[in-house]
Design a protein around this motif. Structure first.
Motif, PDB file in Angstrom:
ATOM      1  N   GLU A   1     -15.208  -6.376 -10.389  1.00 22.06           N
ATOM      2  CA  GLU A   1     -13.901  -5.905  -9.936  1.00 22.06           C
ATOM      3  C   GLU A   1     -13.950  -4.406  -9.682  1.00 22.06           C
ATOM      4  OE1 GLU A   1     -10.615  -6.796 -12.473  1.00 22.06           O
ATOM      5  OE2 GLU A   1     -10.110  -8.602 -11.334  1.00 22.06           O
TER       6      GLU A   1
ATOM      7  N   ILE B   1      -9.678  -5.526  -6.538  1.00 22.01           N
ATOM      8  CA  ILE B   1     -10.442  -6.307  -5.575  1.00 22.01           C
ATOM      9  C   ILE B   1     -11.780  -6.674  -6.199  1.00 22.01           C
ATOM     10  CG2 ILE B   1      -9.347  -5.253  -3.561  1.00 22.01           C
ATOM     11  CD1 ILE B   1     -11.817  -3.503  -3.216  1.00 22.01           C
TER      12      ILE B   1
ATOM     13  N   THR C   1     -12.877 -10.400  -2.087  1.00 19.19           N
ATOM     14  CA  THR C   1     -11.691 -10.856  -2.817  1.00 19.19           C
ATOM     15  C   THR C   1     -11.167 -12.178  -2.271  1.00 19.19           C
ATOM     16  OG1 THR C   1     -11.103  -8.547  -3.209  1.00 19.19           O
ATOM     17  CG2 THR C   1      -9.404 -10.197  -3.614  1.00 19.19           C
TER      18      THR C   1
END
Length: 384
Positions: free
Chosen positions: A208, A217, A244
């Motif tokens: 992430e 994202i 994502t």
């Protein structure tokens, strides 16, 4: 001996050395230059230098250089081409100086030159390569980031700006952890950074990240250390893609697969409420240990929930009968009886009956040729 030694040194010098008199004629050329151009000394001495060795397009430039030399009485630096006997052009870097007599009159010019033809080609190839690399960097559809050895941004391309929201000028000099990594992910990223510095090839990661506007994202990273000629790490290059939406789609697909599996599992052990106090479980296809367990659990839960007096196992759709299936059926029948429900078996055809006899597997239960017959029996028994 000293003049001879000096002449020998000039003649064998690895550089080009030429002397040109006031009229522009060659008065001296060393062996190195003669060898490179393909002439003998006798062929060049007294010849007009520009006419014999300089391309016509460079004549005006050469006259200007000579003029500056004479008027300035200093040294000059310039690059110009010379022509060999075969017609090939060499690019030469010249350092020139005029020589004057005791009365201050110009006597001759001498120049020391270095053949930089190969270097020029290398420089041009390097320049083209750098241009192509810069073009790829600017137009690449994926993020490209260069880091220094302290994990600070050196450069990043427009695609990286689009992914993370930070302009190049805003990101330059920022530490990667502070710029784009959530606190809970930083230990993982720190470990990846150490792997990059120790690895000889690419190090891939998925984690992430945080954008400038605070969005979370998921990014996929391909990281490679940059090393100098001595093998020392001087930086890191990263390729980054925002995945994502792909991760979201993958999770949705996994969720659908889990839902489908649950539906299939339910359909593999359906329990039908046929009549008050009468349940039925159709058995379709084969039965393995896992399915037998699901069927037993499903049937027992339905019996307890509805307080059914009868449970019918309908084997009309069963594909085969062997010792393992017979054993599973026996377990289900006994389990049904333990919680106070009577188990009936329907749809037991001649082939299955013969197999049970051959296997010597007695089913201590009432059997019926069809589900309808078993249901009639259960209804009549329920009324007694």
């Amino acid at each position: 001996m000293e003049p001879l030694l000096a002449h020998e040194i000039l003649d064998t010098s690895p550089t080009f050395i030429v002397g040109i008199d006031a009229s522009g004629r060659t008065m001296y050329m060393n062996g190195t230059m003669l060898g490179a151009l393909g002439y003998t000394r006798e062929e060049v001495i007294g010849q007009d230098y520009a006419t014999m060795f300089v391309p016509v397009r460079d004549h005006e430039m050469l006259r200007r250089v000579f003029g500056e030399l004479v008027s300035s009485r200093g040294t000059t630096y310039n690059e110009n081409r010379v022509i060999t006997r075969s017609g090939r052009e060499l690019l030469v870097e010249w350092h020139g100086r005029p020589v004057y007599d005791d009365d201050g009159a110009f006597k001759y010019f001498y120049g020391v030159g270095i053949d930089v033809t190969g270097q020029k080609r290398i420089r041009e190839a390097l320049y083209r390569s750098q241009q192509r690399l810069a073009l790829h960097f600017q137009q690449a559809p994926i993020g490209m980031i260069e880091w220094d050895t302290d994990f600070r941004v050196v450069d990043w391309n427009p695609a990286a700006e689009s992914i993370f929201g930070w302009l190049r000028e805003e990101a330059a000099g920022r530490h990667g952890q502070d710029l784009m990594v959530p606190p809970e992910v930083r230990p993982y990223v720190a470990d990846i950074w150490e792997q990059i510095k120790q690895a000889k090839g690419p190090v891939r990661a998925r984690n992430e990240n945080i954008t400038k506007d605070g969005r979370r994202i998921t990014c996929e990273w391909a990281n490679t250390s940059l090393v100098d000629e001595e093998g020392q790490i001087v930086g890191v290059a990263s390729l980054v893609t925002d995945v994502t939406e792909r991760v979201k789609e993958e999770e949705e697909m996994r969720e659908r697969e889990r839902a489908q599996a649950a539906t299939i599992e339910e359909l593999s052990a359906p329990v039908l409420d046929l009549w008050a106090g009468v349940l039925a479980m159709p058995v379709v296809g084969g039965i393995d240990a896992a399915r037998a367990t699901r069927m037993t659990e499903s049937l027992l839960e339905a019996i307890v929930r509805s307080s059914a007096r009868f449970a019918i196992l309908d084997l009309t759709g069963a594909s085969t009968m062997d010792a393992s299936i017979a054993s599973h059926l026996g377990d289900m029948i006994r389990a049904t009886g333990l919680i106070g429900s009577e188990c009936l078996v329907s749809g037991l055809g001649p082939g299955m009956a013969r197999t049970l006899v051959e296997l010597d597997v007695p089913l201590a239960v009432k059997t019926f040729g069809s589900l309808q017959a078993a249901l009639r029996h259960a209804i009549r028994a329920s009324r007694v």
